[in-house]
Structures are given as structure tokens and as C-alpha cells.
Enzyme design. Structure first.
Site, PDB file in Angstrom:
ATOM      1  CG  LEU A 168      -1.805  -0.772   1.689  1.00  0.00           C
ATOM      2  CD1 LEU A 168      -2.329  -1.492   2.489  1.00  0.00           C
ATOM      3  CD2 LEU A 168      -3.350  -1.090   0.503  1.00  0.00           C
ATOM      4  CG  HIS A 169       2.339   3.144  -3.187  1.00  0.00           C
ATOM      5  ND1 HIS A 169       1.286   2.074  -4.139  1.00  0.00           N
ATOM      6  CD2 HIS A 169       2.091   3.384  -4.574  1.00  0.00           C
ATOM      7  CE1 HIS A 169       1.853   2.030  -5.428  1.00  0.00           C
ATOM      8  NE2 HIS A 169       1.351   3.346  -5.243  1.00  0.00           N
ATOM      9  NE  ARG A 170      -2.723   3.940  -6.428  1.00  0.00           N
ATOM     10  CZ  ARG A 170      -2.319   4.326  -7.960  1.00  0.00           C
ATOM     11  NH1 ARG A 170      -2.275   5.568  -7.838  1.00  0.00           N
ATOM     12  NH2 ARG A 170      -2.046   3.848  -8.733  1.00  0.00           N
ATOM     13  NE  ARG A 173       3.041   8.356  -0.948  1.00  0.00           N
ATOM     14  CZ  ARG A 173       3.606   9.426  -1.192  1.00  0.00           C
ATOM     15  NH1 ARG A 173       4.075   9.886  -1.932  1.00  0.00           N
ATOM     16  NH2 ARG A 173       2.438  10.726  -0.664  1.00  0.00           N
TER      17      ARG A 173
END
Length: 363
Positions: A204-206, A239
Site C-alpha cells: 500500500l502506498h497511494r 513513502r
């Protein structure tokens, strides 16, 4: 024909690699690879280039990070200078990152033909920077290569001449087909202490899932819900790691029983982890496609997807972003989904179709 191919971020590597390989069959076609350096991690980039058989870039622009405006402007400035030194007949861009729109704009203003691979994908969510990049790149492209037939409807609705559109299939799957056997020999699953089909893979990174304290807390709750059902492996995106640390949430993830938080993986190890997973929990676009090709259940933690064929024909379920929906969705996914299939032209030959169209257009 001189074709300059653009990569800017790791997902681009998997899309350009098979195209460059297909170009080698045409001696009259001169390919040049330009890496903008939009995302750059020396260890990971070197690993991906080696595993995918990519040649070293002919030019590295070294753009680095920055705001969307700064990054896009910097790519345009440096790529414009690159074309001064090395003219092109076609600039080929892939996907939807800032380098995609930036290099397409430079080429279009120079009256150089633009070829966009993965054209016509739409999430209908203009809050996503990638959606803006997709729409604008398609408007100025001369060759629009699509990975699913629904893309033509999107492009036609936006006033794009259907004569510019070619349905060729999915280049991401070309790379997967080429490297799946090699990935099958990797030992990463056992090395992490797991067995095939006995774990979930989470990535997950959005920004919408991690960039605010509220969104990040919701994402951690979703991860905890998956981990309550089965062991999890989490290759943690930089991120995501940074935001979870900033919001004092990282400890909740690393402390989960049965969870292994690891660094981002190379292409072959990640493909191995994906192929052996009981399910994948993600917000990535490309992973929705790869799990469909592999037949692995996928839960997408987003409200929209630009790859609807993975839902209508593949193994993907668009879950939304409410952590409360995760337990039931995981239970359903583990039971399997009937009727899922590999979409049309996801056969490992999309790159060959693209290159043959470019060569025919030059003759």
C-alpha cells in the site's frame, strides 16, 4: 526509425523491457533508452535492470523528487535538451507518471510522434495525479496502444480519433510471462518462514491511503484486519514507511503477530511472493493486472480503478477504503472466485504488436 523510450519509475521498467526486446528484431529500428530519474534508488534500479534484462540507459536525467509541478518542469527542460543532442522520430512513453506527460509534451511541441503504451485507462477520479497525466498524454499522442478494449470507449468519449488507437494487449504481462519461471526458482517465501498459499501479500502506498493521519490510521486498521485472518508479508514502500513513522503508526504494523515487514523487493522476488500468495491486498494498479494474470485473488483498497477488466474478468475485487469491510472481503477471497479468466491479448505478445505497428507506420 529512431525511437526514444522513456522510463521514470520502477513500474515503467517492466513495461519498457519487453518493448526494447521486441525492437531488437528490427535492425532498421534504432532504440534509445532515457531514464528521467523521477524515482531513483540505486540498489533497486540496478536490481530491476539486471533482472529484466534492460540495457543501461543511454541517458540518465537525474530529475529526482519534488512537487508535481517542479518535477514535471524539470523533466521537460532536461528532455528537451536531450532531444537537441539525440533527435527522435518517435518518443514512446508508458503508464501515467509525471515523466510520461512531461516527455510527451516536449515531443509533441517538437512535432515528434508520440506513442503512449497503456492508453485509455481511466479511474474517473481526477484527484489522482495519475488520472490527469493519462488524460493529457492521450490527447497529444499519435499512437495510443491499449491493454483492454474498454479503453477505446474512454478515448472516443474524449474526442480522440479511433484511427489513432490500437488494441495490443498488456506489456506488463509480457514481462510476467517471460520471467515467471525464473521467479518460481526463488527461495524468498521459505527464507521469510512461510509456505506457498499460506499468507497474504500486502502493498500500500497511494497518497489517499497514507498521507494524512486519518487515512494512515484507517490503512493500518485494514492491515490489522487482514493479519487477523492469516499471516502477512508487507514489503513496505518508502513513502508508506515514512508516513507511518510520521504519524506514530509504524509500531502497530511491525508488532503484528505473524507479520513480516520487509524492504521493497526486486522484480523476481516480488513476483515469486505474489504467485505464491493466498491473496494480495493492494492499492497498486499494476498489481491488479499481475494478480489477474496469475489467478491470485486480489483485494484493491481503493474507491476506483483504472483497470476495470481486472474486476469484470479477473481476480480483482474493488473493496473501497473502509477498514470495516476488510474481514468479510478476505474471507470471501480465500474461498476463491469462479469465472475469473485471463483477459484477451494478455498473452505475452503485446510488445511484438506494438513494435510491428511502429515499423509499419514508418514504411
Amino acid at each position: 526509425m529512431r525511437v526514444t523510450c522513456i522510463v521514470g519509475a520502477r513500474p515503467n521498467f517492466m513495461k519498457v523491457a519487453p518493448i526494447l526486446a521486441a525492437m531488437r528484431a528490427y535492425p532498421a529500428l534504432v532504440a534509445r533508452l532515457v531514464h528521467t530519474g523521477q524515482h531513483y534508488d540505486e540498489r533497486m534500479s540496478t536490481l530491476f535492470f539486471r533482472e529484466l534484462g534492460l540495457p543501461q540507459p543511454d541517458a540518465y536525467l537525474g530529475v529526482g523528487s519534488g512537487s508535481h509541478a517542479v518535477q514535471t518542469a524539470r523533466v521537460m527542460e532536461l528532455f528537451d535538451a536531450e532531444l537537441d543532442q539525440h533527435p527522435a522520430d518517435v518518443v514512446l512513453v508508458v503508464g501515467d507518471v509525471n515523466s510520461t506527460i512531461a516527455c510527451a509534451l516536449v515531443a509533441a511541441k517538437r512535432n515528434i510522434l508520440v506513442a503512449h503504451v497503456e492508453a485509455g485507462l481511466r479511474s474517473r477520479d481526477r484527484r489522482m495525479p495519475e488520472e490527469i497525466n493519462r488524460i493529457l498524454t492521450d490527447q497529444i499522442s499519435d499512437y495510443l496502444f491499449t491493454s483492454e478494449r474498454s479503453a477505446l470507449e474512454n478515448l472516443t468519449a474524449e474526442g480522440i480519433d479511433a484511427a489513432r488507437v490500437r488494441f495490443v494487449g498488456n506489456v506488463m504481462i509480457d514481462t510476467l510471462v517471460t520471467h515467471r519461471a525464473a521467479a518460481g526458482t526463488r527461495t524468498v517465501v521459505g527464507d521469510l518462514g512461510y509456505q506457498s498459499k499460506q499468507y497474504a501479500l500486502i502493498t500500500l502506498h497511494r497518497p489517499s491511503n497514507v498521507d494524512t493521519p486519518e487515512a494512515a490510521a484507517n490503512t493500518v486498521a485494514a492491515i490489522e484486519a487482514v493479519a487477523a485472518r492469516l499471516p502477512v508479508i508487507i514489503p513496505l514502500h518508502p513513502r508508506t514507511s515514512g508516513k507511518l513513522q510520521q504519524f506514530d503508526l509504524l509500531g502497530r504494523v511491525t508488532a503484528l503477530p505473524g507479520a513480516r515487514v520487509v524492504e521493497p523487493q526486486g522484480y523476481l522476488d516480488f513476483l515469486c511472493l505474489m504467485d505464491n500468495a493466498a491473496l494480495v491486498f493492494t492499492d497498486s494498479g499494476g498489481i491488479q493486472e499481475e494478480t489477474t494474470a496469475l489467478g491470485v485473488p486480489c483485494l484493491t483498497f481503493r474507491d476506483s480503478t483504472e483497470r476495470p477488466i481486472t474486476v469484470t474478468e479477473g481476480t480483482n475485487v474493488l473493496l473501497g477504503t473502509e477498514a470495516a469491510a476488510v474481514p468479510a472481503a478476505v474471507d470471501a477471497a480465500l474461498k476463491g472466485r469462479t469465472g475469473a479468466r485471463i483477459p484477451e491479448y494478455w498473452d505475452g505478445k503485446a510488445s511484438e504488436r506494438i513494435v510491428s505497428i511502429l515499423v509499419a507506420g514508418a514504411s
